[in-house]
Motif scaffolding. Structure first.
Motif, PDB file in Angstrom:
ATOM      1  N   PHE A 143      26.787  18.310  33.750  1.00 48.52           N
ATOM      2  CA  PHE A 143      26.997  16.814  33.951  1.00 48.52           C
ATOM      3  C   PHE A 143      28.617  16.483  33.813  1.00 48.52           C
ATOM      4  O   PHE A 143      29.034  16.836  33.363  1.00 48.52           O
ATOM      5  N   ASP A 144      28.763  15.056  34.829  1.00 47.78           N
ATOM      6  CA  ASP A 144      30.198  14.467  34.505  1.00 47.78           C
ATOM      7  C   ASP A 144      29.900  13.733  33.343  1.00 47.78           C
ATOM      8  O   ASP A 144      29.323  13.668  31.956  1.00 47.78           O
ATOM      9  N   PRO A 145      32.133  13.478  32.555  1.00 48.45           N
ATOM     10  CA  PRO A 145      31.364  12.918  31.420  1.00 48.45           C
ATOM     11  C   PRO A 145      30.801  11.481  31.038  1.00 48.45           C
ATOM     12  O   PRO A 145      30.155  10.977  29.977  1.00 48.45           O
ATOM     13  N   GLU A 146      31.325  10.923  32.061  1.00 50.88           N
ATOM     14  CA  GLU A 146      30.324   9.428  32.220  1.00 50.88           C
ATOM     15  C   GLU A 146      28.630   9.220  32.022  1.00 50.88           C
ATOM     16  O   GLU A 146      28.151   8.163  31.484  1.00 50.88           O
ATOM     17  N   GLN A 147      28.231  10.831  32.481  1.00 46.05           N
ATOM     18  CA  GLN A 147      26.597  10.285  32.569  1.00 46.05           C
ATOM     19  C   GLN A 147      26.603  11.301  31.022  1.00 46.05           C
ATOM     20  O   GLN A 147      25.188  11.285  30.903  1.00 46.05           O
ATOM     21  N   ARG A 148      27.471  11.802  29.912  1.00 45.51           N
ATOM     22  CA  ARG A 148      26.575  12.384  29.002  1.00 45.51           C
ATOM     23  C   ARG A 148      26.736  11.168  28.060  1.00 45.51           C
ATOM     24  O   ARG A 148      27.588  10.333  28.058  1.00 45.51           O
ATOM     25  N   SER A 149      25.837  11.282  26.820  1.00 51.88           N
ATOM     26  CA  SER A 149      25.584   9.913  25.421  1.00 51.88           C
ATOM     27  C   SER A 149      26.661  10.850  24.477  1.00 51.88           C
ATOM     28  O   SER A 149      26.486   9.881  23.431  1.00 51.88           O
ATOM     29  N   TYR A 150      26.599  11.755  23.950  1.00 53.96           N
ATOM     30  CA  TYR A 150      28.622  12.378  23.542  1.00 53.96           C
ATOM     31  C   TYR A 150      27.277  12.382  22.154  1.00 53.96           C
ATOM     32  O   TYR A 150      27.967  12.275  20.703  1.00 53.96           O
TER      33      TYR A 150
END
Length: 259
Positions: A167-174
């Motif tokens: 996943f791209d960073p902007e898609q991740r919830s972290y």
């Protein structure tokens, strides 16, 4: 041992309970319950009435280990909290680990895991449910798939590495979302169950019941039937081959059960 964990007591350094000291080796290892109890005789009562079979150390992380075999796992309420505290004390003194909030549950099959989840749902004491004792509980089945999953759990941050690739960073919830999920793509919330974490799975299911929105679970093919039974029609499933995961994180497959 098939997964590469050293578990022989006569090979591992003896644990101690007197001071903070780097005792636990760098390589993945499993200290059996009897070795944990020998650290502090006064602490024996904390673990003798639980199903705890050991503690798994890997990359500055410690996980409690339980073995339910082919029976529904029955947790002993406050006994499990005491057992977790006992392991936390041992991990702090012998490995510099201050927190133990994860466990591994060995089971004969995913059917056993499913029955354990359903039994937990019927518990009248929510504070004593296993997902209240441990934030993360990874189901490891007693077969080749379980051996390979245990190998993956020995790799530092393997799940995070994989999620970064997928996943791209902007898609991740972290882990900052309002509920339990790993990524969101076009309004679809995605949970990775590749690590077999049934505690996260419960929290994800509860969010779906509250109307979280369209969802998808990323899993291995051998996990699908179990997940369908537990989650029903509430979500979709997408599978990934375990060999692809092992290759993606540089984990070489070992020849199982040599000799």
């Amino acid at each position: 041992m098939s997964a590469g964990l050293e578990s022989r007591p006569y090979v591992l350094p003896k644990l101690q309970g007197e001071c903070i000291s780097k005792t636990v080796p760098e390589f993945p290892c499993l200290y059996l319950a009897r070795e944990l109890k020998r650290v502090d005789e006064l602490g024996t009562n904390k673990t003798q009435f639980t199903r705890l079979v050991g503690a798994f150390f890997s990359d500055r992380e410690c996980r409690a280990v339980y073995n339910t075999r082919n029976a529904v796992m029955k947790w002993s309420g406050m006994g499990e909290f005491k057992a977790r505290q006992s392991i936390t004390d041992i991990a702090r003194l012998n490995a510099g680990i201050s927190r133990v909030d994860s466990a591994i549950l060995f089971a004969k099959s995913y059917d056993t895991a499913l029955q354990t989840l359903l039994e937990s749902d019927r518990s009248r004491r929510m504070e004593f449910r296993f997902d209240a004792v441990y934030r993360h509980i990874h189901v490891v089945t007693m077969d080749e798939n379980g051996v390979r999953l245990l190998q993956l759990l020995s790799v530092p941050d393997w799940n995070e590495q994989l999620l970064d690739l997928l996943f791209d960073p902007e898609q991740r919830s972290y882990n900052k979302g309002q509920f339990e999920y790993d990524a969101c793509i076009d309004g679809v919330y995605i949970l990775s169950h590749l690590d077999g974490d049934i505690a996260r799975l419960i929290r994800f299911r509860d969010a779906l019941r509250m109307g979280a929105g369209p969802s998808e679970v990323l899993c291995f093919p051998f996990q699908v039937e179990f997940l369908q039974e537990f989650l029903g029609q509430a979500t979709q499933f997408k599978t990934i081959d375990m060999s692809a995961v092992e290759e993606a994180i540089g984990q070489e497959r070992r020849k199982l059960f040599d000799g």
